[in-house]
Design an enzyme around this catalytic site. Structure first.
Site, PDB file in Angstrom:
ATOM      1  N   GLU A   1      83.054 -68.976  83.821  1.00 54.15           N
ATOM      2  CA  GLU A   1      83.830 -68.175  83.083  1.00 54.15           C
ATOM      3  C   GLU A   1      83.247 -68.647  81.656  1.00 54.15           C
ATOM      4  OE1 GLU A   1      88.048 -69.646  82.997  1.00 54.15           O
ATOM      5  OE2 GLU A   1      88.615 -67.632  82.824  1.00 54.15           O
TER       6      GLU A   1
ATOM      7  N   ARG B   1      78.183 -49.083  50.976  1.00 52.31           N
ATOM      8  CA  ARG B   1      79.540 -49.067  50.080  1.00 52.31           C
ATOM      9  C   ARG B   1      79.129 -49.697  48.358  1.00 52.31           C
ATOM     10  NH1 ARG B   1      85.135 -48.042  49.417  1.00 52.31           N
ATOM     11  NH2 ARG B   1      86.060 -49.522  48.119  1.00 52.31           N
TER      12      ARG B   1
ATOM     13  N   GLN C   1      75.870 -61.447  45.904  1.00 52.28           N
ATOM     14  CA  GLN C   1      75.510 -62.798  46.607  1.00 52.28           C
ATOM     15  C   GLN C   1      76.301 -63.155  47.470  1.00 52.28           C
ATOM     16  OE1 GLN C   1      73.927 -65.671  43.825  1.00 52.28           O
ATOM     17  NE2 GLN C   1      71.734 -64.820  43.817  1.00 52.28           N
TER      18      GLN C   1
END
Lengths: 408, 250
Positions: A269, A295, A306
């Site tokens: 798992e 954007r 940055q």
């Protein structure tokens, strides 16, 4: 292994096409409607021949086991052959691709054909495997693996209250289980409990039973509401004097080593969680890079700032690390071994934290849009959180890693 | 029966295409390549025939760069039996048709299925040219294909302007696939595993002894003109006036 093989790339492309055609357009319904994910999982199984492949693998394994039974030995795992790297990747690549859109589907699928079927395959008799594991492996039936209780999660064995009492040749089962993936819809339930033979609770044996939907005294709750992973139905199970024959006791003996099998399930798992994390991280990174390019703020694309670049760079570092973890896992699976529990824990711990961190950074990078459901990072961020909780919390992984270090 | 199917490597239709500044072609960096979608429909149709007609063989053909192997492997993973890759650069449609005609001489298929066109240059010419070169009947733009019980003839429903037309012709023949012929399957995971072991033969085009000198050359490529911004008008009168005086449409 240092890069994806040609076969891996073909699997990835085919799977990506499926996800984009069958899941992406239905994401809203899967995530926010009450449609369970099983139809789309079955469509994936038939489209890619995963059901037939699972059946063929199952039949080969059973044939090996029957031969070994005759010779009085234990069936050996097949030796590594050319192409095993490709086959090993076949198990993990679909998880990665599905998690780019829908980690919930992977959870529902993984619990059924992974945890539940594996529990039966590791502890059951041949007859039990044919009766219950095969339909789970081909996804004809839906499975649930019931260990967690209202009063016990990480301390599953210690705090467990569910009981089996001997009753003639069979048993009577009682108890409540919670947070059970597929619980509301499961056809086949692997139920873990303690044998109540009058001894002290801490000395009692763990027993594992297989139950079918609709048995007298077994109630499966409606889906519970939760933070994320909405496409994976989670529920409670209530057992009130459920009468079972011995044929439902996995291994058909009280002496089968229950805990060892459960730990093997844990290990597998945890390996799956790394692949899930890689899918989430890949998608967050891709969406974030696109967004940073397009954007505009203060007159330039935000990718030129940055602080945004730092987020993108961190995402790429996480992606590379996770991919390397996956490469190692593919190598290990291909060699017929499995990760030991401490290494699986280390991989799981890193993977869950990386996915959560990257998804949070992606939401931050998207700003107000990131907080809106319309932009996918919001969902991935809610979904990522569960990776730090299920399949062993971060805290449990840490203690297991430390325990293994200090043991030597 | 033996079916020959073409598989062309083309840019993914989802990819945004940029023309090189010097107009000699498109920018191929970071482009995802796929099987021409109409060819993929052709592969699917051939596989469906194979599933119905016992003992059939589906042979894929691609012409181009060595990397077109990837697209052939995809077709093999879907279920085709073997593949041939003719290594050649930039053939024009007639060159492609001649190469295919030569392969048909060697392979002797009962049926050729191709995409009606490749979505890169949209020439829509090779199927027709190939049928002409071979002197075979052709059914282009097929939306439905039915074979006679003895597989000696085909009935092809074509999408033509104003409706559907059904042609019947004896085989061998050339059929080109339109969009609504079928929905191609996904390559199955066991199929992908098996594809690696299937035969993929590479033949340099020079070995075929076919004249592939281009009759058509591309002199220049340019992107379509970008659309100019619209104009918002204040009243119906102004709109009518501009449509009359500026756009000159009324």
């Amino acid at each position: 292994m240092i890069e994806w093989t040609e076969q891996h790339v073909m699997i990835r492309d085919a799977m990506r096409k499926f996800v984009e055609t069958e899941i992406k357009p239905n994401l809203e319904e899967l995530e926010h409607g009450d449609s369970p994910p099983y139809d789309v999982i079955r469509k994936m199984f038939t489209s890619f021949g995963m059901d037939e492949a699972a059946r063929a693998t199952f039949e080969k394994r059973i044939a090996r086991e029957r031969a070994a039974e005759k010779n009085g030995g234990v069936a050996e795992n097949g030796k590594r052959r050319e192409g095993d790297i490709d086959t090993a990747g076949m198990q993990l690549i679909p998880i990665i691709e599905l998690c780019r859109y829908c980690p919930g589907i992977v959870t529902a699928m993984g619990v059924s054909m992974g945890l539940t079927a594996s529990a039966i395959m590791s502890k059951g008799t041949i007859r039990q495997k044919e009766r219950w594991a095969l339909p789970l492996l081909t996804f004809e039936k839906i499975g649930a693996w019931a260990i967690t209780e209202p009063g016990s999660g990480s301390d599953a064995f210690g705090g467990m209250k569910s009981t089996a009492r001997r009753n003639g040749d069979g048993y009577v089962l009682n108890g409540n289980k919670t947070f059970i993936t597929n619980g509301p819809y499961a056809d086949t339930i692997v139920f873990i409990c303690k044998l109540d033979d009058g001894s002290e609770a801490k000395d009692r044996k763990m027993l594992t039973f297989v139950l079918d939907r609709g048995m007298a005294g077994l109630n499966q709750s409606a889906p519970m509401r939760k933070m994320g992973l909405h496409s994976s139905p989670t529920g409670e199970l209530f057992l009130d004097d459920v009468q079972v024959e011995k044929e439902r006791l996995l291994g058909e003996t009280e002496d089968s080593p229950a805990r060892a099998g459960t730990k093997a399930s844990f290990s597998m798992e945890r390996a799956g969680v790394a692949a899930m994390a890689l899918g989430i991280v890949e998608q967050c990174r891709e969406l974030s890079v696109d967004y940073a390019r397009t954007r505009v703020a203060f007159g330039k694309p935000i990718g030129e700032f940055q602080l945004i670049q730092l987020k993108l760079a961190k995402m790429e570092v996480a992606r590379m690390n996770l991919q390397n973890i996956i490469f190692r896992q593919i190598e290990i699976i291909a060699s017929g071994k499995s990760l030991d529990l401490a290494e699986a824990s280390a991989c799981k711990l890193y993977a869950a934290q990386a996915a959560m961190e990257v998804a949070l950074e992606a939401v931050q990078l998207f700003g107000g849009n990131g907080y809106m459901a319309e932009f996918q990072v919001e969902q991935l961020c809610r979904d990522a959180k569960v990776l730090q909780i299920y399949a062993g919390t971060d805290e449990i992984q840490i203690s297991q890693i430390a325990r293994s270090l200090l043991a030597h | 029966m033996k079916i020959l199917v073409t598989v062309k490597r083309v840019p993914d239709p989802e990819t945004s295409i940029k023309v090189k500044p010097d107009g000699t072609g498109i920018v191929t960096d970071n482009i995802k390549w796929v099987v021409n979608p109409f060819d993929e429909i052709g592969v699917e149709e051939a596989l469906r025939i194979k599933e119905k007609v016992a003992g059939s063989e589906v042979v894929l053909v691609s012409i181009g760069d060595k990397v077109a192997q990837e697209q052939l492997r995809t077709g093999l993973a879907m279920g085709a039996d073997r593949a041939i890759l003719v290594l050649a650069d930039d053939l024009d449609p007639l060159g492609v048709a001649r190469v295919l005609a030569k392969l048909v001489d060697d392979e002797k298929p009962d049926l050729i299925i191709m995409g009606k066109q490749a979505i890169d240059d949209d020439s829509n010419a090779v199927g027709q040219m190939l049928a002409e070169l071979l002197g075979w009947p052709q059914g282009t733009f097929a939306s439905q294909i039915e074979l006679s019980d003895d597989q000696k003839s085909a009935s092809v429903t074509r999408e033509v302007d104003g409706g559907l037309e059904t042609l019947s012709f004896p085989l061998p023949g050339v059929i080109t696939a339109d969009l609504r012929l079928n929905e191609p399957r996904y390559a199955s995971l066991p199929g992908i595993m098996k594809a690696r072991k299937k035969e993929l033969k590479e033949i340099p085009v020079a070995d075929l002894g076919v004249d592939v000198t281009p009759r058509v050359t591309i002199t220049k490529m340019e992107p379509p003109p970008s659309r100019e911004a619209g104009k918002i008008v204040a009243s119906v009168e102004e709109l009518v006036n501009l449509l009359h005086t500026e756009a000159k449409v009324i």
